[in-house]
Design an enzyme around this catalytic site. Structure first.
Site, PDB file in Angstrom:
ATOM      1  N   GLU A   1      -0.066   3.085  -4.699  1.00  0.00           N
ATOM      2  CA  GLU A   1       0.039   3.212  -6.152  1.00  0.00           C
ATOM      3  C   GLU A   1       0.838   4.479  -6.397  1.00  0.00           C
ATOM      4  O   GLU A   1       0.509   5.532  -5.835  1.00  0.00           O
ATOM      5  CB  GLU A   1      -1.343   3.349  -6.806  1.00  0.00           C
ATOM      6  CG  GLU A   1      -1.214   3.390  -8.329  1.00  0.00           C
ATOM      7  CD  GLU A   1      -2.481   3.787  -9.081  1.00  0.00           C
ATOM      8  OE1 GLU A   1      -3.436   4.264  -8.431  1.00  0.00           O
ATOM      9  OE2 GLU A   1      -2.501   3.624 -10.314  1.00  0.00           O
TER      10      GLU A   1
ATOM     11  N   ARG B   1     -10.513   4.520   6.965  1.00  0.00           N
ATOM     12  CA  ARG B   1      -9.471   5.475   6.595  1.00  0.00           C
ATOM     13  C   ARG B   1      -9.568   6.716   7.450  1.00  0.00           C
ATOM     14  O   ARG B   1     -10.590   6.974   8.096  1.00  0.00           O
ATOM     15  CB  ARG B   1      -9.616   5.851   5.119  1.00  0.00           C
ATOM     16  CG  ARG B   1     -10.908   6.608   4.842  1.00  0.00           C
ATOM     17  CD  ARG B   1     -11.007   7.117   3.399  1.00  0.00           C
ATOM     18  NE  ARG B   1      -9.768   7.065   2.695  1.00  0.00           N
ATOM     19  CZ  ARG B   1      -9.601   6.449   1.518  1.00  0.00           C
ATOM     20  NH1 ARG B   1     -10.627   5.831   0.961  1.00  0.00           N
ATOM     21  NH2 ARG B   1      -8.456   6.482   0.911  1.00  0.00           N
TER      22      ARG B   1
ATOM     23  N   LYS C   1      -6.509  11.849  -3.364  1.00  0.00           N
ATOM     24  CA  LYS C   1      -5.321  12.077  -4.184  1.00  0.00           C
ATOM     25  C   LYS C   1      -5.674  12.822  -5.462  1.00  0.00           C
ATOM     26  O   LYS C   1      -4.911  13.655  -5.932  1.00  0.00           O
ATOM     27  CB  LYS C   1      -4.712  10.721  -4.586  1.00  0.00           C
ATOM     28  CG  LYS C   1      -3.685  10.178  -3.624  1.00  0.00           C
ATOM     29  CD  LYS C   1      -2.784   9.203  -4.413  1.00  0.00           C
ATOM     30  CE  LYS C   1      -2.487   7.957  -3.628  1.00  0.00           C
ATOM     31  NZ  LYS C   1      -1.761   6.953  -4.441  1.00  0.00           N
TER      32      LYS C   1
END
Length: 562
Positions: A35, A261, A271
């Site tokens: 994104e 992850r 983020k």
RNA sequence: UGGGGCGUGGCCAAGCGGUAAGGCGGGGGUCUUUGGAACCCUUAUUCGAAGGUUCGAAUCCUUCCGCCCCAACCA
């Protein structure tokens, strides 16, 4: 010759089995779907290596698809940085650059079909009311009163949503699945919401935007993605992913697989929190060399090869993990050691005057650029009466295990001469400000004809020939291994856990003349110190170097044990 | 008290019923004009725990324990 099969991670096993069975027509198409709402970090690098790596290994392709379905958080600045970073890491998407926003029309069509099939409906509950209807982890949800609207009414409302007849939040389109599902994701998830906002690519063309859970599986299907690899938090979403594929007449049937992850200690990977550090100026931008962002690592001097190697070593599995930054550091050291030329730089200069060296005389010494790689060639380095050495390389009253210079002690100046310190000059405060010593003219190059040995070799730079430089030293950004965990536990701001010593700027460092005008991004090993890279802040005659990583330092370990 | 995922050495991670790979880290050593690099040796009688099946279990079964994720009109 027979050897043990390289062990494959579970993803590659699945893909290999699919290829062998001829599933998906034997094709492998993956995608990396960022994104554009922030910069990429080392965690994304793991995903990129997996997505592009798997595709490459099985003769397939990996699409770069921007998951741009939330206009209020996204920006072109981010899409540009993401493209730069993926490319820099060494991966190529060729012409396969896609955007979920390119599919808005098709996605809208899928949504209308779902309405016609009675599989979705327009809900007019407020966000708060919807949350109440959703139930909790242990209690089932209850149906919205709008759940039974007719197909015609739903279609009419949805079209008017698109036609901008309603304000934000007035209605949403929901999938009609099961409000009592134990999997909360399946309790009639929202498919579309109204957002009167500028989209970085579609402008004001749309005022309704699809949710991730709707856009993602269908974008995968539109692109013919076969293996959609994502992280563990999406496991619960897989039934919804499959639901969308099953009920929209889709050109292909992608499957989703989830892996753990990457987490690194002493830093953060969120983020949102990275954005915070940037916005609150705790760091100097997204490419601050202390950040685990790709752009930060790049500026710091990391190579793409070292990052790829790191990702390979870290593995792919489903277990939550926290990788020691030491492994990342090991990977850069190993890579840089092999490929980067050596140079000499003195970070904290201490002048050494060789009293028996003829004033004004300059000796040009040949130095190898890489001790293990003759093809790196040699260079000339001037030697003269006044030399700078590292302050840390001298001690007035050294402990037992300190091998370097001290009054009355002889050491080697790398590739130059054996020198002996005769005495130290001190100021009123008792601080050593200069050293006096003598050199042995018979030891040019560093070897004594009489076979006498010295225990230490120091790096140095000729005072009159040296260039001045700024050197930036970096330490871990946070003082604790798990900053996010520690912050929540102590109910403290993340910023309070920042390491005040994470950046040290050294001015007046003395470097070899050739380093006065380094090429952009040039990397060197400053002998005995570490690996350094020229920073973009460098100007002609005013170079700035970032320390990528120090050399392993046995002395530091011994010293800290005492 | 719902659903899901996961537990192999300090950190990762192979292992897929036949008797615990490998990497990082740690320890010791050789060599060395970088206290670097390179090289060598070493580091889990045991796989979250307890039962069970089996000639044989980290791998199969049962129970228990622990950790993580999910209740945005974020992704």
């Amino acid at each position: 010759m027979r050897e043990a099969a390289e062990s494959r991670d579970f993803i590659r096993e699945i893909v290999a089995a699919d290829v062998a069975a001829g599933n998906h027509g034997g094709k492998v198409i993956t995608r990396f779907p960022p994104e554009p709402n922030g910069y990429l970090h080392i965690g994304h690098a793991k995903a990129i290596c997996l997505d592009f790596g798997v595709a490459g290994e099985f003769g397939g392709h990996c699409n770069l698809r921007f998951d741009d379905t939330n206009p209020v958080k996204e920006d072109v600045e981010y899409v540009d940085s993401i493209k730069d970073d993926v490319e820099w890491l060494g991966f190529h998407w060729h012409d396969r650059e896609y955007y979920a926003s390119d599919y808005y029309e098709q996605l809208y069509g899928f949504a209308e079909r779902l309405i016609q099939k009675g599989l979705s409906y327009v809900d007019s509950l407020s966000a708060d009311a919807m949350r109440e209807h959703r139930g909790t982890l242990t209690e089932p949800g209850i149906d919205s009163p709008y759940r039974t609207r007719s197909v015609d009414e739903n279609l009419d409302l949805f079209r008017r949503m698109r036609a901008a007849e309603f304000p934000d939040g007035a209605h949403v389109l929901r999938a009609k699945i099961d409000m009592r599902s134990p999997n909360i994701t399946m309790r009639d998830p929202v498919l579309y919401r109204i957002r009167h906002a500028d989209h970085h690519r579609t402008g004001r063309t749309w005022c309704i935007y699809p949710m991730y859970d709707f856009a993602h599986p269908l974008s995968d299907a539109i692109e013919g993605v076969t293996h959609s690899l994502c992280t563990l938090e999406y496991v619960d979403h897989r039934p919804l992913y499959d639901w969308a594929i099953a009920h929209c007449e889709t050109p292909s049937t992608p499957r989703q697989y989830e892996f753990a992850r990457l987490n690194l200690n002493y830093t953060i990977m969120s983020k949102r929190k990275l954005l915070q550090l940037v916005e609150q100026k705790h760091v100097n931008g997204w490419d601050d060399p202390r950040l685990p962002t790709i752009s930060g690592l790049r500026r710091r001097g990391f190579t793409p090869e070292s990052i790829r190697d790191f990702c390979a070593r870290v593995g792919v599995a489903k277990k939550e993990n926290v990788i020691d930054v030491g492994l990342l550091e090991h990977c850069v050291r190993e890579d840089l050691n092999r490929r980067v030329p050596r140079a000499m730089a003195v970070l904290r200069p201490l002048k050494l005057v060789l009293t028996n060296y003829p004033d004004g005389q300059v000796d040009e010494l040949d130095m190898v650029n890489h001790p293990d790689d003759p093809s790196a060639g040699t260079r000339r380095v001037p030697f003269s009466r006044e030399i700078y050495i590292e302050r840390d390389d001298f001690m007035l009253d050294p402990p037992k295990k300190f091998f370097r210079l001290a009054p009355g002690r002889e050491v080697r100046l790398r590739n130059a001469y054996l020198v002996t310190c005769t005495h130290a000059i001190r100021n009123e405060a008792g601080e050593v400000v200069e050293l006096r010593g003598t050199y042995d003219p018979a030891t040019r190059g560093g070897d004594a004809p009489d076979g006498r040995k010295v225990k230490a070799t120091l790096h140095w730079v000729s005072a009159q020939h040296a260039a001045d430089a700024e050197v930036r030293l970096y330490e871990r950004l946070f003082t604790v291994e798990d900053p996010e965990g520690a912050a929540t536990k102590a109910n403290a701001e993340l910023a309070t856990l920042l390491n005040p010593a994470s950046l040290a700027v050294l001015q007046g460092c003395k470097v070899e003349a050739m380093l006065g005008r380094p090429a952009a991004g040039a990397r060197y090993q400053f002998e005995r110190l570490g690996y350094f890279a020229a920073d973009p802040d460098s100007r002609d005659g005013a170079p700035v170097f970032n320390r990528t990583v120090s050399l392993k330092d046995t002395w530091a370990r011994v010293a800290s044990r005492e």
